[in-house]
Scaffold this active site. Structure first.
Site, short mmCIF file in Angstrom:
data_model
loop_
_atom_site.label_atom_id
_atom_site.label_comp_id
_atom_site.label_asym_id
_atom_site.label_seq_id
_atom_site.Cartn_x
_atom_site.Cartn_y
_atom_site.Cartn_z
N ASP A 478 38.28 51.91 47.10
CA ASP A 478 38.85 51.97 45.76
C ASP A 478 40.34 52.28 45.77
O ASP A 478 40.99 52.26 44.72
CB ASP A 478 38.13 53.03 44.93
CG ASP A 478 36.71 52.63 44.59
OD1 ASP A 478 36.14 51.79 45.32
OD2 ASP A 478 36.14 53.15 43.62
N GLU A 547 33.53 43.75 43.97
CA GLU A 547 32.27 44.34 43.52
C GLU A 547 32.19 44.22 42.01
O GLU A 547 33.09 44.66 41.29
CB GLU A 547 32.14 45.80 43.96
CG GLU A 547 33.31 46.70 43.61
CD GLU A 547 33.10 48.14 44.09
OE1 GLU A 547 33.09 48.33 45.31
OE2 GLU A 547 32.94 49.03 43.24
#
Length: 908
Positions: A478, A547
């Site tokens: 992330d 994702e």
């Protein structure tokens, strides 16, 4: 389709594991071997023997010193016996310490510090016995620890041989020369494993995927090996291949292996090997303690310039042949050590598109990455048969990639990926300690943290680099790592001769060493309508989406009853704001299913029962998952092209209501079959954005003379538009727009688009049905957040509730093929029927009203047919034994009926 058509059935290759795998509904694996017996160590040079089992006990109860714990005099009658790769929690489950931890909120009691949770805040002892023979002169014994959550002191035969500061981290492989402490006969090894906490150590965390395991996965989760070698050890063999693209008729191989002198004396060692039929030989001199890399290349060994090599291709693009490398080291004429590896001949590269997104290229061909995110078992339990079955599901789904965000597996996982042609995009996980530096006020890593990180990267590079399935590594998830850490990762990878792309993160950030990531991570993770995926913003189908999905994925009723209590089941269909323990972590925004539930009620009508809720959910999941993959299919050749999509997620670590293509019990439901049809090798589809009818070819074969039929039908079945096309050619590895549907007058509020594609001889290739509403979903893009985009108007599918009941004719037969049963089921809607048979689902059960037979591989399912149409489905599963299985057919407006399934017998 007027005539019965045999849909494509999965190959035997993809399901050879099925016969060995039975029910997967238990919350624990088989208990460790009892009574406890020492592991017998192979005495041959170059052998590695895995510790088969442990005895484990809390240090609060086993309060003796390490010297006493690792002595023969210790009484262990009150210790637990656990398998060789068991975490503490997994070991306790093996021993029946906790029951039904995956049912309802039973796991809370295990985690509660006021009940039993306190047992996991102290170190635990792992103790085992192993026996060795007297070795040949100069033989050495090594202890290889393949990863510890989170660290451990190591004791052997009463001596501490390593402190926990040196044996730390989930991923580093630690190899200790223990020759001086090992003796012939029985030896006792003990690990004092420190509690794991992903917030403070580089271990394994779960974020919001599921509750945190009570023990934080404490233990030697990847196992421990006893290695025997002579004075010269060889290890980390590597084979790299170079192809003169676009020419695939030649390949240069380079072989490297590390030779290490473990002795206090110098030695000459002869390194020999065989690779792809080519013999290798080189003699080297090693000073005491010296390590040297031995290299073989076409310059030294011309045979390594291979003529017409077998090329490894991803699934759907070609075969996945593997080569082997066998090497040995000899000292004074005696074998000192052996090493081996498998590899594939292939080329992997990547570049950024003109829009700045990552494009992977395999063997010179651009590939649309169609994948999903991997989750191991929540307690990291080792189950080889289940893993094989999961790879069979990936192949059956038509996916070509798995992304591992942390939770990195051992060699078996990558061996399966190599064999099945599934590409692996590996990388470190987000959040917790792994990205603590990214948090507001987060602390930078210590020197000890950096040491573990470097060792983790080094070990993973060595594990992954030979596997043709692996196509890259994400050094951030992330967040991209800060400069010093990015340099540490990249320098380590380069030192380990990493031959593949290095990607900074799964988000649009870069580093000086890697450049831009070429990835996006803009959501959604919660419900959005199918049309969302065709947008040119946020998570829409352009670029590389690392994702993304529409969140909730509701299992079938059989599985809901296995995971939820009656009050939880009632809340599931009655209360959208109910916080479901099986949805996500309690603190997460995903702990309720509110966006999904509101959309379900608005679009299909408020649920009238649990059964109605589950039925509507299957349509919703199928429709949305299909649209996600189809949108990326449609845009792969667009002006703003799509290059990859990772569905979040493939599977679950425990029974969950969120993020999966198949649930923990491996029961295929709506999401599974929506993904499966969208990822057909050759496929016909509808585009929500342009109303185009598209053909998609994921293979490297040019298709010639295809036949297409496009129909638009009203709810009463009346055909409002029809188009037949013949002689259609479709180039390999690309798309073709067939036509754009014109505006069709006189449509009912809900209407259908029915698409069929066949070969030039009429053999069915793709059958695809959409239900659409004249009232479209409208998105509020300006108020989007990181996990969803609000909807201001919902499509109206409520008229589907008024469809007349239809009963299909069912013809079913069973035959045996080796250890498998193969069921063939033909569904026919009688011409006299008054309505479409919407979303028919076929399952195979062990008996009338029994459990579904799982795992199972279907050629197709969740099919929609009109009066006079017929379709044949096939399923493969492990042989059911003497009991007669049952075929169960149900659907949106098709009453459930069960029929016996007997070998050689046709039932109606």
């Amino acid at each position: 389709m007027s005539a019965a058509g045999a849909a494509r059935i999965p190959s035997v290759k993809t399901i050879r594991v099925m016969a060995a795998l039975t029910a997967l509904t238990s919350t624990s694996l088989a208990c460790a071997e009892s009574p406890y017996a020492p592991t017998r160590v192979d005495s041959g040079a170059g052998s590695a023997t895995a510790i088969a089992h442990w005895q484990i006990q809390s240090s609060a109860k086993a309060q003796q010193s390490g010297a006493e714990i690792s002595s023969a005099a210790l009484a262990t009658s009150e210790w637990y016996s656990a398998s060789g790769r068991a975490t503490v929690m997994a070991g306790l489950l093996e021993n029946g310490k906790y029951e039904n931890v995956f049912y309802s909120d039973n796991l809370r009691a295990v985690s509660d510090p006021d009940s039993s949770g306190h047992v996991f805040v102290v170190p635990w002892w792992y103790r085992t016995e192993f026996t060795v023979d007297e070795g040949a002169p100069g033989s050495r014994t090594l202890l290889r620890i393949n990863g510890i959550n989170s660290s451990a002191d190591v004791w052997l035969n009463g001596q501490r041989i390593a402190e926990e500061s040196a044996i730390a981290g989930a991923y580093p492989v630690h190899e200790l020369d223990v020759t001086r402490w090992v003796h012939a006969g029985t030896n006792i090894l003990a690990l004092r494993v420190r509690p794991a906490d992903a917030r403070s150590s580089l271990s394994i965390g779960w974020v919001d995927w599921n509750p945190t395991p009570p023990d934080n996965n404490m233990g030697p989760w990847r196992g421990v090996d006893i290695v025997r070698t002579g004075p010269v050890q060889i290890r980390f063999p590597q084979v790299t291949s170079t192809l003169p693209l676009p020419d695939l008729s030649r390949a240069d191989l380079t072989v490297k292996v590390e030779a290490r002198n473990l002795d206090a004396s110098a030695h000459d060692a002869t390194i020999t090997g065989v690779v792809a039929g080519v013999s290798l030989r080189q003699t080297i001199h090693l000073a005491p303690g010296q390590t040297q890399t031995v290299t073989f290349s076409p310059k030294t060994d011309p045979g390594l310039d291979l003529d017409h090599p077998q090329i490894w291709w991803p699934v759907g693009m070609g075969a996945h042949p593997l080569y082997s490398l066998q090497m040995s080291a000899a000292v004074d004429g005696a074998i000192s050590d052996r090493a081996s590896a498998t590899f594939g001949v292939r080329s992997v590269s990547s570049h950024l598109t003109k829009d700045g997104y990552h494009q992977f290229v395999i063997n010179g061909k651009p590939v649309l990455i169609r994948g999903a995110g991997w989750a191991p078992d929540m307690f990291l339990r080792d189950d080889p048969k289940r893993m094989e079955a999961e790879f069979s599901y990936v192949v059956n789904l038509g996916l070509n990639t798995i992304r591992s965000e942390g939770k990195l597996e051992d060699a078996r996982f990558y061996d399966l990926a190599d064999r099945e042609g599934i590409m692996i995009l590996a990388g470190w996980e987000c959040c917790d300690k792994w990205e603590s530096w990214a948090k507001t006020g987060g602390e930078p890593w210590s020197a000890a943290d950096e040491k573990v990180a470097a060792a983790s990267m080094e070990s993973e590079a060595r594990l992954l680099r030979n596997h043709p399935s692996v196509i890259g590594f994400l050094i951030g998830s992330d967040n991209a790592p800060p400069p010093a850490l990015a340099k540490l990762y990249v320098d380590t990878l380069r030192a380990e001769r990493w031959p593949l792309p290095i990607i900074s993160a799964a988000v649009p950030q870069g580093t000086a060493e890697t450049g831009p990531s070429g990835m996006k991570m803009d959501g959604p993770y919660s419900w959005i309508p199918p049309a969302y995926w065709y947008a040119d913003k946020l998570g829409g189908a352009y670029g590389f989406d690392s994702e993304v999905s529409a969140g909730a994925s509701i299992p079938r009723l059989d599985d809901l009853n296995r995971m939820l209590s009656p009050p939880e089941l009632e809340a599931l269909w009655k209360d959208p704001q109910a916080r479901q323990f099986h949805a996500s972590a309690a603190w997460s925004v995903f702990a309720t299913l509110e966006p999904f539930d509101i959309a379900l009620a608005k679009r299909y009508g408020a649920p009238r029962s649990l059964e109605d809720y589950v039925a509507k959910s299957q349509l919703e999941n199928y429709d949305n998952v299909r649209a996600q993959f189809e949108a990326f299919n449609a845009h792969r050749d667009a002006a703003k092209p799509s290059t990859g999509v990772i569905y979040w997620m493939l599977n679950n670590a425990w029974p969950s209501l969120h993020w999966h293509l198949y649930d923990y019990f491996m029961n295929p439901a709506g999401a599974y079959f929506g993904a499966r049809i969208a990822n057909e090798p050759v496929h016909i589809q509808y585009s929500y954005d342009t109303r185009a009818i598209m053909l998609v070819n994921h293979t490297l074969n040019n298709e010639r003379g295809l036949r297409a039929r496009i129909r638009v039908r009203n709810m009463d079945g009346g055909v409002q538009y029809e188009k037949h096309m013949q002689g259609v050619d479709l180039a390999s590895n690309g798309t073709r727009r067939l036509l754009t549907l014109p505006a069709v007058a006189g449509l009912s509020r809900v209407y259908f688009i029915e698409l069929d594609l066949a070969s030039d001889n009429g053999k069915p290739i793709s059958h695809n049905v959409y239900w659409l509403s004249t009232q479209t979903d409208e998105l509020d893009w300006t108020n989007s957040n990181w996990y969803l985009t609000p909807v201001t108007q919902y499509a109206d599918f409520t008229p589907l509730q008024s469809l007349s009941t239809v009963t299909s004719d069912v013809h079913a037969t069973l035959r045996h093929e080796g250890a498998e049963d193969i069921a063939t089921v033909t569904l026919t809607v009688p011409p006299s029927s008054k309505a479409v048979a919407l979303f028919q689902h076929v399952s195979i059960k062990r008996s009338a009203n029994g459990e579904p037979i799982l795992p199972i591989l279907w050629s197709d399912n969740e099919v929609t047919l009109w009066p006079g149409e017929s379709l044949t489905l096939s399923a493969r599963f492990a042989a059911s034994g003497p009991a007669m299985p049952m075929v169960e057919v149900s659907g949106w407006n098709v009453p459930t009926r069960s029929l016996p399934l007997a070998e050689g017998v046709t039932v109606h």
